[in-house]
Scaffold this motif. Structure first.
Motif, PDB file in Angstrom:
ATOM      1  N   GLY A 160     -26.489   1.095  36.030  1.00  0.00           N
ATOM      2  CA  GLY A 160     -27.710   1.770  37.064  1.00  0.00           C
ATOM      3  C   GLY A 160     -28.520   0.748  37.540  1.00  0.00           C
ATOM      4  O   GLY A 160     -29.576   1.306  38.178  1.00  0.00           O
ATOM      5  N   GLY A 161     -28.235  -0.577  37.441  1.00  0.00           N
ATOM      6  CA  GLY A 161     -29.128  -1.617  38.059  1.00  0.00           C
ATOM      7  C   GLY A 161     -30.450  -1.732  37.392  1.00  0.00           C
ATOM      8  O   GLY A 161     -31.582  -2.194  37.763  1.00  0.00           O
ATOM      9  N   ASN A 162     -30.645  -1.388  35.999  1.00  0.00           N
ATOM     10  CA  ASN A 162     -32.093  -1.618  35.364  1.00  0.00           C
ATOM     11  C   ASN A 162     -31.924  -2.838  34.637  1.00  0.00           C
ATOM     12  O   ASN A 162     -32.959  -3.183  34.141  1.00  0.00           O
ATOM     13  CB  ASN A 162     -32.042  -0.382  34.341  1.00  0.00           C
ATOM     14  N   GLY A 163     -30.785  -3.609  34.763  1.00  0.00           N
ATOM     15  CA  GLY A 163     -30.799  -4.911  34.278  1.00  0.00           C
ATOM     16  C   GLY A 163     -30.827  -5.185  32.633  1.00  0.00           C
ATOM     17  O   GLY A 163     -30.934  -6.192  32.273  1.00  0.00           O
ATOM     18  N   LYS A 164     -30.534  -4.062  31.821  1.00  0.00           N
ATOM     19  CA  LYS A 164     -30.693  -4.137  30.566  1.00  0.00           C
ATOM     20  C   LYS A 164     -29.184  -4.455  30.070  1.00  0.00           C
ATOM     21  O   LYS A 164     -28.034  -4.167  30.763  1.00  0.00           O
ATOM     22  CB  LYS A 164     -30.816  -2.835  29.978  1.00  0.00           C
ATOM     23  N   TRP A 165     -29.144  -5.011  29.085  1.00  0.00           N
ATOM     24  CA  TRP A 165     -27.680  -5.526  28.307  1.00  0.00           C
ATOM     25  C   TRP A 165     -27.217  -4.493  27.547  1.00  0.00           C
ATOM     26  O   TRP A 165     -27.737  -3.659  27.102  1.00  0.00           O
ATOM     27  CB  TRP A 165     -28.007  -6.705  27.434  1.00  0.00           C
ATOM     28  N   TRP A 166     -25.724  -4.404  27.722  1.00  0.00           N
ATOM     29  CA  TRP A 166     -25.191  -3.186  26.980  1.00  0.00           C
ATOM     30  C   TRP A 166     -23.506  -3.746  26.719  1.00  0.00           C
ATOM     31  O   TRP A 166     -23.502  -4.999  27.028  1.00  0.00           O
ATOM     32  CB  TRP A 166     -24.852  -2.178  27.860  1.00  0.00           C
ATOM     33  N   CYS A 167     -23.091  -3.248  26.032  1.00  0.00           N
ATOM     34  CA  CYS A 167     -21.601  -3.660  25.403  1.00  0.00           C
ATOM     35  C   CYS A 167     -20.640  -2.872  25.487  1.00  0.00           C
ATOM     36  O   CYS A 167     -20.724  -1.624  25.494  1.00  0.00           O
ATOM     37  CB  CYS A 167     -21.725  -4.330  24.029  1.00  0.00           C
ATOM     38  N   ARG A 168     -19.512  -3.268  25.837  1.00  0.00           N
ATOM     39  CA  ARG A 168     -18.222  -2.751  25.864  1.00  0.00           C
ATOM     40  C   ARG A 168     -17.338  -3.087  24.732  1.00  0.00           C
ATOM     41  O   ARG A 168     -17.109  -4.382  24.579  1.00  0.00           O
ATOM     42  CB  ARG A 168     -17.428  -2.935  27.260  1.00  0.00           C
ATOM     43  N   VAL A 169     -16.915  -2.470  23.757  1.00  0.00           N
ATOM     44  CA  VAL A 169     -16.162  -2.634  22.733  1.00  0.00           C
ATOM     45  C   VAL A 169     -14.641  -2.382  22.891  1.00  0.00           C
ATOM     46  O   VAL A 169     -14.402  -1.245  23.381  1.00  0.00           O
ATOM     47  CB  VAL A 169     -16.628  -2.230  21.285  1.00  0.00           C
ATOM     48  N   LYS A 170     -13.728  -3.345  22.770  1.00  0.00           N
ATOM     49  CA  LYS A 170     -12.323  -3.286  22.662  1.00  0.00           C
ATOM     50  C   LYS A 170     -11.727  -3.568  21.325  1.00  0.00           C
ATOM     51  O   LYS A 170     -11.962  -4.703  20.979  1.00  0.00           O
ATOM     52  CB  LYS A 170     -11.870  -3.934  23.770  1.00  0.00           C
ATOM     53  N   LYS A 171     -10.884  -2.485  20.925  1.00  0.00           N
ATOM     54  CA  LYS A 171     -10.044  -3.073  19.648  1.00  0.00           C
ATOM     55  C   LYS A 171      -8.627  -4.079  20.032  1.00  0.00           C
ATOM     56  O   LYS A 171      -8.159  -3.423  20.996  1.00  0.00           O
ATOM     57  CB  LYS A 171      -9.362  -1.547  19.116  1.00  0.00           C
ATOM     58  N   LEU A 172      -8.789  -4.965  19.488  1.00  0.00           N
ATOM     59  CA  LEU A 172      -7.800  -5.918  19.754  1.00  0.00           C
ATOM     60  C   LEU A 172      -6.601  -5.771  19.087  1.00  0.00           C
ATOM     61  O   LEU A 172      -5.536  -5.474  19.435  1.00  0.00           O
ATOM     62  CB  LEU A 172      -8.276  -7.607  19.422  1.00  0.00           C
ATOM     63  N   LYS A 173      -6.550  -6.228  17.873  1.00  0.00           N
ATOM     64  CA  LYS A 173      -5.271  -5.938  17.040  1.00  0.00           C
ATOM     65  C   LYS A 173      -5.590  -5.874  15.458  1.00  0.00           C
ATOM     66  O   LYS A 173      -6.763  -6.277  15.060  1.00  0.00           O
ATOM     67  CB  LYS A 173      -4.550  -7.301  17.350  1.00  0.00           C
ATOM     68  N   LYS A 174      -4.458  -5.623  14.735  1.00  0.00           N
ATOM     69  CA  LYS A 174      -4.557  -5.769  13.269  1.00  0.00           C
ATOM     70  C   LYS A 174      -4.700  -7.077  12.713  1.00  0.00           C
ATOM     71  O   LYS A 174      -4.074  -7.961  13.087  1.00  0.00           O
ATOM     72  CB  LYS A 174      -3.506  -5.061  12.819  1.00  0.00           C
ATOM     73  N   VAL A 175      -5.568  -7.328  11.672  1.00  0.00           N
ATOM     74  CA  VAL A 175      -5.782  -8.784  11.197  1.00  0.00           C
ATOM     75  C   VAL A 175      -5.177  -8.499   9.770  1.00  0.00           C
ATOM     76  O   VAL A 175      -5.581  -7.629   8.939  1.00  0.00           O
ATOM     77  CB  VAL A 175      -7.233  -9.032  11.279  1.00  0.00           C
ATOM     78  N   GLU A 176      -4.468  -9.474   9.488  1.00  0.00           N
ATOM     79  CA  GLU A 176      -3.833  -9.580   7.921  1.00  0.00           C
ATOM     80  C   GLU A 176      -5.123 -10.385   7.159  1.00  0.00           C
ATOM     81  O   GLU A 176      -5.659 -11.204   7.542  1.00  0.00           O
ATOM     82  CB  GLU A 176      -2.558 -10.554   7.924  1.00  0.00           C
ATOM     83  N   PHE A 177      -5.477  -9.760   6.056  1.00  0.00           N
ATOM     84  CA  PHE A 177      -6.329 -10.496   5.265  1.00  0.00           C
ATOM     85  C   PHE A 177      -5.834 -11.654   4.442  1.00  0.00           C
ATOM     86  O   PHE A 177      -6.787 -12.385   4.122  1.00  0.00           O
ATOM     87  CB  PHE A 177      -6.946  -9.442   4.179  1.00  0.00           C
ATOM     88  N   SER A 178      -4.380 -11.710   4.182  1.00  0.00           N
ATOM     89  CA  SER A 178      -4.134 -12.879   3.725  1.00  0.00           C
ATOM     90  C   SER A 178      -2.889 -13.427   4.384  1.00  0.00           C
ATOM     91  O   SER A 178      -1.945 -12.648   5.106  1.00  0.00           O
ATOM     92  CB  SER A 178      -3.777 -12.696   2.239  1.00  0.00           C
ATOM     93  N   LYS A 179      -2.688 -14.845   4.628  1.00  0.00           N
ATOM     94  CA  LYS A 179      -1.546 -15.406   5.276  1.00  0.00           C
ATOM     95  C   LYS A 179      -0.175 -15.150   4.563  1.00  0.00           C
ATOM     96  O   LYS A 179       0.924 -14.939   5.072  1.00  0.00           O
ATOM     97  CB  LYS A 179      -1.811 -16.950   5.447  1.00  0.00           C
TER      98      LYS A 179
END
Length: 141
Positions: free
Chosen positions: A25-44
């Motif tokens: 809305g033009g107020n100049g404040k920082w905000w964030c957009r969160v996007k889920k990327l992918k499943k992460v394996e905890f061990s290789k």
């Protein structure tokens, strides 16, 4: 705009956080957009009791996990709960056999090891996780 990727300790996926300024809305404040990327394996790797394993190299662990900001001589496997310390570095490249595998209350897989190839005796006082290990049959990098 700034982008950050984060692996959450509470969930099994990464999120990308996109910080934007001045678009609410033009107020100049920082905000964030969160996007889920992918499943992460905890061990290789996947291990079972009786497997012969090798401790990963210091450089390999450092590249994957980074150093602890409070103690740059240690590698931070999981913030505030699991470290591969500089005192463990003589184990890098040595072998052991998995005696027991169990889940930790902190969310990582701990292993009890036996038949160490290292002459180091302090290993009986150390805690190990699957993230610190690789199959013994994998060629050294």
């Amino acid at each position: 705009m700034e982008l950050d990727d984060h692996k959450s300790d509470a969930v099994d996926y990464c999120v990308r956080v996109r910080w934007e300024k001045g678009t609410t809305g033009g107020n100049g404040k920082w905000w964030c957009r969160v996007k889920k990327l992918k499943k992460v394996e905890f061990s290789k790797y996947s291990f079972k009791v009786g497997d012969r394993v090798r401790f990963r190299s210091w450089d390999d662990l450092k590249r994957e996990f980074g150093v602890d900001p409070c103690c740059p001589a240690d590698i931070c496997i999981k913030k505030d709960s699991m470290y591969f310390t500089c005192f463990m570095s003589p184990l890098c490249g040595t072998y052991a056999t998995i005696k027991r595998i169990y889940s930790s209350e902190c969310g990582f897989t701990r292993v009890e090891l036996t038949n160490f190839s290292s002459p180091m005796k302090a290993h009986k006082y150390m805690i190990f996780t699957t993230d610190m290990l690789e199959p013994a049959s994998i060629k050294k990098r």
